[in-house]
Enzyme design. Structure first.
Site, PDB file in Angstrom:
ATOM      1  N   CYS A 115     -18.445  -7.668 -14.090  1.00 62.52           N
ATOM      2  CA  CYS A 115     -19.413  -6.694 -13.571  1.00 62.52           C
ATOM      3  C   CYS A 115     -20.691  -6.652 -14.410  1.00 62.52           C
ATOM      4  O   CYS A 115     -21.769  -6.366 -13.890  1.00 62.52           O
ATOM      5  CB  CYS A 115     -18.794  -5.295 -13.526  1.00 62.52           C
ATOM      6  SG  CYS A 115     -17.593  -5.073 -12.202  1.00 62.52           S
TER       7      CYS A 115
ATOM      8  N   CYS B  29     -23.134   5.462  -4.222  1.00 61.98           N
ATOM      9  CA  CYS B  29     -22.131   6.410  -3.717  1.00 61.98           C
ATOM     10  C   CYS B  29     -22.795   7.686  -3.215  1.00 61.98           C
ATOM     11  O   CYS B  29     -23.449   8.401  -3.993  1.00 61.98           O
ATOM     12  CB  CYS B  29     -21.105   6.743  -4.795  1.00 61.98           C
ATOM     13  SG  CYS B  29     -19.844   7.912  -4.223  1.00 61.98           S
TER      14      CYS B  29
ATOM     15  N   CYS C 133     -24.304  -4.443 -14.115  1.00 64.85           N
ATOM     16  CA  CYS C 133     -24.545  -4.004 -12.737  1.00 64.85           C
ATOM     17  C   CYS C 133     -23.968  -2.608 -12.509  1.00 64.85           C
ATOM     18  O   CYS C 133     -22.834  -2.313 -12.908  1.00 64.85           O
ATOM     19  CB  CYS C 133     -23.926  -4.988 -11.753  1.00 64.85           C
ATOM     20  SG  CYS C 133     -24.123  -4.521 -10.017  1.00 64.85           S
TER      21      CYS C 133
ATOM     22  N   CYS D 256     -21.741  -4.679  -3.466  1.00 67.06           N
ATOM     23  CA  CYS D 256     -21.359  -5.523  -4.608  1.00 67.06           C
ATOM     24  C   CYS D 256     -22.007  -6.905  -4.517  1.00 67.06           C
ATOM     25  O   CYS D 256     -21.861  -7.605  -3.501  1.00 67.06           O
ATOM     26  CB  CYS D 256     -19.836  -5.669  -4.648  1.00 67.06           C
ATOM     27  SG  CYS D 256     -19.258  -6.720  -6.004  1.00 67.06           S
TER      28      CYS D 256
ATOM     29  N   CYS E   6     -19.749   1.439  -1.592  1.00 70.59           N
ATOM     30  CA  CYS E   6     -19.621   0.869  -2.936  1.00 70.59           C
ATOM     31  C   CYS E   6     -19.108  -0.564  -2.890  1.00 70.59           C
ATOM     32  O   CYS E   6     -19.406  -1.367  -3.785  1.00 70.59           O
ATOM     33  CB  CYS E   6     -18.733   1.747  -3.819  1.00 70.59           C
ATOM     34  SG  CYS E   6     -16.997   1.832  -3.308  1.00 70.59           S
TER      35      CYS E   6
ATOM     36  N   CYS F  85     -15.305   4.686   3.913  1.00 72.32           N
ATOM     37  CA  CYS F  85     -16.674   4.386   3.469  1.00 72.32           C
ATOM     38  C   CYS F  85     -16.653   3.048   2.751  1.00 72.32           C
ATOM     39  O   CYS F  85     -15.812   2.815   1.887  1.00 72.32           O
ATOM     40  CB  CYS F  85     -17.181   5.489   2.549  1.00 72.32           C
ATOM     41  SG  CYS F  85     -18.837   5.194   1.871  1.00 72.32           S
TER      42      CYS F  85
ATOM     43  N   ASP G 235       0.777  -1.240   0.000  1.00 77.22           N
ATOM     44  CA  ASP G 235       0.000   0.000   0.000  1.00 77.22           C
ATOM     45  C   ASP G 235       0.811   1.296   0.000  1.00 77.22           C
ATOM     46  O   ASP G 235       0.455   2.240  -0.681  1.00 77.22           O
ATOM     47  CB  ASP G 235      -0.970  -0.013   1.193  1.00 77.22           C
ATOM     48  CG  ASP G 235      -2.015   1.082   1.107  1.00 77.22           C
ATOM     49  OD1 ASP G 235      -2.340   1.487  -0.016  1.00 77.22           O
ATOM     50  OD2 ASP G 235      -2.514   1.516   2.152  1.00 77.22           O
TER      51      ASP G 235
END
Length: 351
Positions: free
Chosen positions: A190, A200, A193, A250, A246, A243, A136
């Protein structure tokens, strides 16, 4: 694949699983040209906001060989943090703050990096090679590399989606001088979708697969140091650190098993549902004590109290007026400004 490479890949996967990783794959030590172009366009549009390091080390980020010329293969690993509770559970509890699922347990930087080092050390013992590990904080494009390594695909929310682990994977990378056989890349599933786009709160997705960090609640509550822009304050609700909206919505999460999550990421009671009144009362020493060993600690007391003030202003809870008033003379200018706004919101909401 030659037998020796096949045996090494199988043994590597076994070792990675023993160290707590749920997914492992191998990517080439190069990114696709379109990936580099997307990064360039994203930076040119200024969508990185205050994250100036994204631009200053863009060359290393877009080309692994620039970061380390000797790299020949990149081993990508994913560690599950699939939650055992509903990430939306506190959505209707305005006097409590919502901390992102990933930050409710131990700091993932420490947990993942420790497991990476042990896995990489094992690899060096199995084959003559050099390695470097990244989690990261380095200029590494983990998500495109994870997709290239077959861990999943970059969803419309721009994060990795796995068929087995949903949107709940921490990513780590081992750069190595070994010339390993790449895994089959992940395939985008995806489809039509748009759940992550639709949910959001701040409209941070200008288009599918594109994120404007400047409007993202995770960026605003963690990376952004100044006052929260007024146009996003009401939409933040009671989000105080990150947050999950999103990610949590899924559909692929239905395949993720909370039992597969690394036990280090089990939520601590004080981080799962913190009361805003308690957060507003934090001084620096209290903050460091409460969030010791948590990734939340990196934001510092002032940003956390700023975020809690925005949530308090959205709460319509009269009991928070007094703790908000106590911050009108705080030493930090950003905290004072947020307190003025929160008090105005709370006063307006009262009969």
């Amino acid at each position: 694949m030659p037998d020796d490479k096949l045996r090494l890949a199988e043994a590597l996967e076994k070792k990675a699983k023993e160290e707590g990783f749920a997914a492992v794959g191998i990517a080439p030590a190069a990114l696709a040209p379109e990936t580099r172009q997307r990064l360039q366009h994203w930076l040119a549009d200024g969508r990185q906001g205050d994250m100036l390091w994204m631009e200053s080390r863009a060359d290393e980020r877009s080309n692994p060989a620039t970061l380390w010329p000797d790299v020949r293969s990149i081993i990508m690993l994913g560690m599950s943090y699939a939650p055992g509770t509903d990430p939306f559970a506190l959505e209707g509890v305005p006097d409590h703050g919502r901390i992102s699922v990933y930050a409710q347990g131990k700091d993932y930087h420490d947990v993942v990096k420790g497991a990476l080092k042990r896995t990489a050390g094992w690899l060096v013992g199995q084959a003559e090679c050099e390695v470097k590990v990244f989690v990261d904080t380095a200029p590494v494009m983990e998500k495109p590399l994870a997709a290239a390594a077959g861990l999943g695909w970059q969803g419309k929310h721009t994060n990795i989606v796995s068929r087995d682990h949903g949107s709940w994977l921490f990513l780590g990378a081992i750069y190595t001088t070994l010339d390993l056989e790449p895994s089959t890349p992940g395939k985008d599933r995806c489809g039509s979708c748009s759940a992550c786009q639709d949910i959001c709160p701040t409209g941070a997705f200008p288009a599918p697969y594109k994120l404007d960090a400047r409007a993202c609640i995770s960026y605003l509550t963690i990376e952004h140091k100044g006052p929260i822009p007024h146009q996003y304050r009401k939409a933040m609700g009671n989000h105080i650190y990150g947050c999950d909206d999103c990610l949590a919505v899924c559909p692929w999460n239905k395949f993720a098993q909370a039992g597969a999550a690394n036990k280090a990421f089990l939520p601590r009671a004080e981080l799962a549902a913190p009361a805003l009144a308690d957060l507003l009362a934090l001084d620096d020493a209290d903050f460091r004590h409460v969030f010791s060993g948590s990734p939340v600690k990196r934001t510092g007391r002032d940003r956390m109290v700023r975020n809690a003030l925005i949530a308090a202003g959205n709460s319509e809870d009269a009991s928070l007026i007094a703790p908000v008033q106590a911050l009108l003379n705080d030493e930090n200018e950003v905290v004072r400004e947020a307190a003025v706004w929160a008090l105005d919101q709370l006063s307006s909401a009262q009969p």
